[in-house]
Design a protein around this motif. Structure first.
Motif, PDB file in Angstrom:
ATOM      1  N   SER A 168      -1.445   4.729   8.696  1.00 21.59           N
ATOM      2  CA  SER A 168      -1.314   5.193   7.312  1.00 21.59           C
ATOM      3  C   SER A 168      -1.388   6.710   7.228  1.00 21.59           C
ATOM      4  O   SER A 168      -0.636   7.339   6.470  1.00 21.59           O
ATOM      5  N   ALA A 169      -2.288   7.334   8.005  1.00 25.23           N
ATOM      6  CA  ALA A 169      -2.431   8.787   7.966  1.00 25.23           C
ATOM      7  C   ALA A 169      -1.174   9.479   8.494  1.00 25.23           C
ATOM      8  O   ALA A 169      -0.669  10.432   7.883  1.00 25.23           O
ATOM      9  N   VAL A 170      -0.670   9.004   9.630  1.00 23.23           N
ATOM     10  CA  VAL A 170       0.526   9.622  10.215  1.00 23.23           C
ATOM     11  C   VAL A 170       1.715   9.475   9.274  1.00 23.23           C
ATOM     12  O   VAL A 170       2.470  10.434   9.030  1.00 23.23           O
ATOM     13  N   LEU A 196      -7.083   8.872  -2.507  1.00 22.35           N
ATOM     14  CA  LEU A 196      -6.839   7.949  -3.614  1.00 22.35           C
ATOM     15  C   LEU A 196      -6.079   6.714  -3.141  1.00 22.35           C
ATOM     16  O   LEU A 196      -6.327   5.601  -3.603  1.00 22.35           O
ATOM     17  N   PHE A 197      -5.150   6.930  -2.222  1.00 23.58           N
ATOM     18  CA  PHE A 197      -4.391   5.810  -1.680  1.00 23.58           C
ATOM     19  C   PHE A 197      -5.301   4.836  -0.933  1.00 23.58           C
ATOM     20  O   PHE A 197      -5.236   3.619  -1.135  1.00 23.58           O
ATOM     21  N   LEU A 198      -6.168   5.378  -0.063  1.00 25.56           N
ATOM     22  CA  LEU A 198      -7.065   4.521   0.714  1.00 25.56           C
ATOM     23  C   LEU A 198      -8.054   3.789  -0.187  1.00 25.56           C
ATOM     24  O   LEU A 198      -8.286   2.582  -0.018  1.00 25.56           O
ATOM     25  N   SER A 199      -8.658   4.496  -1.135  1.00 25.17           N
ATOM     26  CA  SER A 199      -9.644   3.860  -2.009  1.00 25.17           C
ATOM     27  C   SER A 199      -9.003   2.796  -2.882  1.00 25.17           C
ATOM     28  O   SER A 199      -9.624   1.776  -3.211  1.00 25.17           O
ATOM     29  N   THR A 245       7.175   2.997   1.376  1.00 21.96           N
ATOM     30  CA  THR A 245       7.272   3.123   2.833  1.00 21.96           C
ATOM     31  C   THR A 245       5.941   2.810   3.498  1.00 21.96           C
ATOM     32  O   THR A 245       5.866   2.054   4.473  1.00 21.96           O
ATOM     33  N   MET A 246       4.875   3.386   2.964  1.00 23.18           N
ATOM     34  CA  MET A 246       3.554   3.151   3.545  1.00 23.18           C
ATOM     35  C   MET A 246       3.122   1.704   3.375  1.00 23.18           C
ATOM     36  O   MET A 246       2.517   1.115   4.273  1.00 23.18           O
ATOM     37  N   GLY A 247       3.430   1.129   2.236  1.00 20.86           N
ATOM     38  CA  GLY A 247       3.070  -0.265   2.009  1.00 20.86           C
ATOM     39  C   GLY A 247       3.740  -1.203   3.001  1.00 20.86           C
ATOM     40  O   GLY A 247       3.097  -2.069   3.595  1.00 20.86           O
ATOM     41  N   VAL A 248       5.039  -1.010   3.209  1.00 20.03           N
ATOM     42  CA  VAL A 248       5.775  -1.849   4.159  1.00 20.03           C
ATOM     43  C   VAL A 248       5.279  -1.621   5.580  1.00 20.03           C
ATOM     44  O   VAL A 248       5.112  -2.572   6.364  1.00 20.03           O
ATOM     45  N   MET A 249       5.020  -0.357   5.923  1.00 24.18           N
ATOM     46  CA  MET A 249       4.520  -0.041   7.262  1.00 24.18           C
ATOM     47  C   MET A 249       3.179  -0.721   7.522  1.00 24.18           C
ATOM     48  O   MET A 249       2.949  -1.305   8.584  1.00 24.18           O
TER      49      MET A 249
END
Length: 325
Positions: free
Chosen positions: A20-22, A67-70, A293-297
């Motif tokens: 997620s970070a990358v 915010l995304f992680l929380s 993109t992040m959600g699918v990944m």
């Protein structure tokens, strides 16, 4: 076993965090303004500022990532409404909740995976066992030659060929489409039959070769020879001793394939025009839609890591010589 599973789950969590970070920070290194994309052609400075605020793009990049992680664990509030946990954000393009979009597309990918899995496991393992049992005969040579040819094919090549032959030229079958399973199992199967068959051709070849090679190797093991020397029947030895030992590498490959297929069969879905997770991944990258993109990944990576853990745990049940610690 419990300690092993806990350790693997913790390791998988760290890997997902790194992914997620990358993904997040690479997105901001790419050209393009997500707010401008969401604003459209007739965008004004005031509208652009509102979109930035609504999407949280007015905050610093580390703050946006936090915010995304929380939001994954506690949910998150947006201008368009509340996003319940697990919240993967709001799409920059159509302002829909990413998690809802993924859940909506997931049945297509799951249907492709389940149907193809049943076909290629049945044919692949069955042909591999038959080839091993008939080693050196015409049956063995035919199975080996066929699997060698099929393994050289690619979905993006054989898919259009099959579509042209049985759909557009002859009209024997309708073009592939997804129908809800509960609306009619027959219509569901008929709509996905061509993708299942095409996908299974390639995977069947892989599992035929793997099963044959592992069974021939296991049949030469000392414990199998000992069982034969004790007078046990050939079929009993074949399935009770040799087959059990040959399952370990087969289960390993199956775990990786199954995780990858559930994470998004990109080529298959693009070839046959099916709107699953793979197609969603391509669209999100082309639209520079970071939350999608992040959600699918993350969903795809979760499937892959989950099945790898299940495969490792299954080793202890398949092969008594394996001990998990």
């Amino acid at each position: 076993m419990l300690r092993f599973l806990v350790r693997r789950v913790l390791g998988a969590s760290v890997i997902l965090l790194l992914i997620s970070a990358v993904t997040f920070f690479l997105f901001f290194a790419a050209p393009g303004d997500p707010a401008m994309l969401a604003c459209g052609k007739n965008c004004t400075p005031d509208a652009l500022a509102i979109i930035r605020e609504n999407l949280g793009l007015d905050k610093s990049i580390p703050h946006q990532y936090w915010l995304f992680l929380s939001g994954i664990f506690t949910g998150r509030d947006f201008a368009i409404g509340h996003c319940d946990a697990p919240c993967l954000g709001v799409s920059f393009n159509d302002r829909t909740m990413v998690w809802d979009t993924i859940i909506d597309r997931l049945p297509v990918t799951v249907s492709l995976t389940v149907g193809g899995l049943i076909i290629f496991l049945t044919l692949g393992i069955g042909a591999g066992l038959l080839a091993a049992a008939k080693k050196g005969t015409m049956v063995d040579k035919a199975a080996s030659s066929t699997s060698l040819v099929l393994s050289s094919l690619q979905i993006y090549f054989i898919g259009p060929v099959v579509l042209g032959a049985v759909v557009y030229s002859t009209g024997w079958l309708d073009a592939p489409q997804y129908n809800e399973f509960f609306d009619g199992p027959l219509a569901w199967a008929a709509g996905l039959l061509i993708p299942w068959v095409v996908m299974s051709l390639i995977f069947t070849a892989q599992y035929t070769r793997m099963t044959r090679a592992m069974m021939i190797e296991q049949l030469q093991e000392d414990h199998v020879r000992t069982a034969r020397a004790k007078g046990m029947g050939s079929k009993y030895v074949f399935f009770r001793y040799a087959w059990r030992g040959a399952m370990v590498p087969i289960v390993t490959i199956l775990g990786m394939d199954l995780g990858g297929m559930l994470g998004g069969a990109v080529v298959t879905e693009m070839t046959f025009g099916l709107a699953g997770i793979g197609r969603l991944a391509v669209d999100s990258v082309l639209n520079i839609d970071l939350p999608l993109t992040m959600g699918v990944m993350l969903v795809g990576a979760t499937f892959i890591l989950l099945f790898n853990i299940l495969v490792d745990a299954a080793y202890a049940f398949i092969d008594p010589r394996v001990r998990l610690s």
